[in-house]
Design an enzyme around this catalytic site. Structure first.
Site, mmCIF file in Angstrom:
data_model
loop_
_atom_site.group_PDB
_atom_site.id
_atom_site.type_symbol
_atom_site.label_atom_id
_atom_site.label_comp_id
_atom_site.label_asym_id
_atom_site.label_seq_id
_atom_site.Cartn_x
_atom_site.Cartn_y
_atom_site.Cartn_z
ATOM 1 N N ASP A 121 -13.908 -6.437 -4.844
ATOM 2 C CA ASP A 121 -13.957 -6.767 -3.587
ATOM 3 C C ASP A 121 -15.283 -7.462 -3.186
ATOM 4 O O ASP A 121 -16.502 -6.889 -3.426
ATOM 5 C CB ASP A 121 -14.037 -5.301 -2.845
ATOM 6 C CG ASP A 121 -12.624 -4.679 -2.846
ATOM 7 O OD1 ASP A 121 -11.603 -5.509 -2.959
ATOM 8 O OD2 ASP A 121 -12.527 -3.439 -2.495
ATOM 9 N N ASP A 145 0.813 -1.190 0.051
ATOM 10 C CA ASP A 145 0.093 -0.066 -0.070
ATOM 11 C C ASP A 145 0.785 1.157 0.053
ATOM 12 O O ASP A 145 1.753 1.336 0.910
ATOM 13 C CB ASP A 145 -0.917 0.047 1.188
ATOM 14 C CG ASP A 145 -2.052 -1.031 1.196
ATOM 15 O OD1 ASP A 145 -2.044 -1.364 0.225
ATOM 16 O OD2 ASP A 145 -2.665 -1.030 2.223
#
Lengths: 218, 252
Positions: free
Chosen positions: B130, B11
């Site tokens: 997701d 990230d």
């Protein structure tokens, strides 16, 4: 004078990683990402990369005026084909535009390009084979060759492709890989060497292959 | 034999790699190039960078990061986060990404998947999904970092995007993400069976057996994990040794 390595840029896809990898293994060489035939003519070595669909690649190579320069280079300079750049060296490809049956290619190595047809076959874990063949797979070195120097047999390289080459003559086969069946994953002829896999994305041993190409004296 | 891939996920925000759970409690984890190089040396098969920056200023930073990493790390790089149009795909590929991952924008505009894969080839277009389990036992697609329900069925969506040209599916279980309970194997197997392109399992890895399960039971082609590698619990090399010992083909 610094050695000149020309990477042929006929407008298909992103060649930055090929450029970066050569820059890494040959810091003293002059690496050209070029669309100019005269620069290919001046270069000591020529790299023919390829990305995308074969009909587009062949069309771009012709339209850009680089096709003659590549054929000229193939006569006597060390020439390295990568991925679709490997497939382009053959006579014809099954990757076509709708309506046509075969795409004519450069005809530098006898043979053709076919699509993986793996329906109905299962991988060792019972799952279906996926196409494209994507990921790291082993390459069996079928001949001794200066470009394999320092690279152990059965080293894994990174592949992304749905088509593969089928050489007519066994002597042109430099490496093979198993995906459903064995297919040719590296080829050679005189001053030409080419890989289906991407050395520029294959970590240490991919870089070694590029380094070997930079010093290859066929 | 084609090996199964292990993909550490980084990230990135404001030029740094961060770690945290669900964007909460972000902590600096270091320099992206340094971390990328470390994972490369450990034997990572690919790297995924997720741009979690909100501002457009920061967004340009990821381009520089990818340029930096791509000049020193020679394995495939996937970049996701904030990809909204075909020109974003081009900018990321030009910076050195090999694949670009899209999520919310693909749901908002499915033609983006078709257009991007037609322009740049399926091999570089990843659709990230997701997924959240519904009371009826199916899974629903969520967007915007898991905040927005779409009403779309995950398996149907996976099929649609591959028909539109996506070359790979990055499948994250929201129920498992951050849980350390392992992948949602039922979800992974359902999607893997439904599509003909590679599926990357993500969300929930807490130990090395979870990676094995993702492949043997989830039928994933690749497994993605963040925290077990970032926190130094395991190296990528240890993960591969463990998987190899369980009979999974990996690149060692």
């Amino acid at each position: 004078m610094a050695q000149i390595i020309a990477i042929v840029d006929y407008g298909m896809g992103n060649l930055r990683s090929v450029y970066q990898a050569f820059h890494h293994v040959a810091p003293d060489a002059k690496i050209l990402l070029t669309q100019r035939p005269e620069e290919i003519a001046q270069a000591h070595r020529v790299v023919l990369p390829g990305q995308g669909a074969m009909p587009d690649c062949m069309k771009q190579l012709k339209d850009s005026g680089l096709l003659e320069a590549v054929l000229d280079a193939a006569k006597n300079k060390p020439l390295l084909g990568v991925c679709v750049g490997e497939q382009m060296l053959f006579d014809q490809s099954a990757e076509t535009r709708p309506g046509s049956s075969l795409t004519p290619c450069l005809g530098l190595i006898p043979g053709e390009v076919r699509r993986f047809e793996l329906q109905g076959q299962k991988q060792a874990d019972g799952s279906d084979f996926k196409v494209p063949h994507m990921g790291w797979n082993q390459v069996r070195q079928d001949i001794a060759h200066p470009l394999w120097a320092g690279i152990p047999d059965l080293t894994s390289f990174y592949f992304v492709h749905s088509y593969y080459v089928v050489p007519k003559e066994v002597k042109n086969i430099a490496g093979s890989t198993e995906y459903g069946n064995w297919f040719t994953s590296a080829v050679t002829r005189d001053n030409i060497f080419a890989t289906q896999f991407h050395p520029e994305k294959s970590a240490e041993y991919g870089l070694r292959l590029y380094k070997n190409f930079v010093s290859w004296q066929p | 034999m084609l090996t199964k891939r292990i993909i550490p996920c980084l990230d990135v925000t404001a030029g740094r790699v961060v770690k945290g759970v669900n964007f909460v409690g972000l902590r600096d984890a270091g320099d992206p190039v340094e971390i990328a190089r470390r994972y490369d040396i450990q034997g990572a098969d690919e790297l995924t960078f997720l741009d979690i920056t909100a501002t457009s200023d920061g967004r340009d930073l990821i381009l520089y990061i990818i340029e930096d990493v791509a000049s020193q790390v020679f394995i495939p790089l996937t970049v996701g986060g904030g990809v909204r149009q075909v020109s974003d795909v081009r900018r990321l590929l030009n910076a050195g990404a090999d694949k670009v991952s899209m999520n919310s924008s693909a749901v908002a505009n499915p033609d983006l998947v078709s257009d991007a894969s037609a322009h740049y080839g399926s091999q570089c277009i990843v659709v990230a999904i997701d997924a959240k389990q519904t009371p009826s036992g199916t899974w629903e697609v969520f967007t915007h970092g898991g905040r927005t329900a779409t009403g779309i069925d995950v398996v149907a969506w996976a099929k649609e995007v591959t028909e539109r040209g996506a070359g790979e599916i990055l499948l994250t279980s929201m129920n498992r993400d951050g849980s350390k309970d392992g992948f949602d194997l039922e979800l992974t197997a359902a999607v893997s069976k439904a599509v003909s392109v590679p599926v990357i399992a993500s969300g929930g890895v807490g130990n090395l057996q979870h990676l094995v399960d993702g492949i043997t039971e989830g039928h994933a082609d690749a497994v993605l994990a963040a925290s077990i590698f970032h926190y130094g619990e395991f190296t990528v090399g240890q993960a591969k040794e463990y998987m190899a010992a369980q009979g999974i083909p990996v690149r060692i």
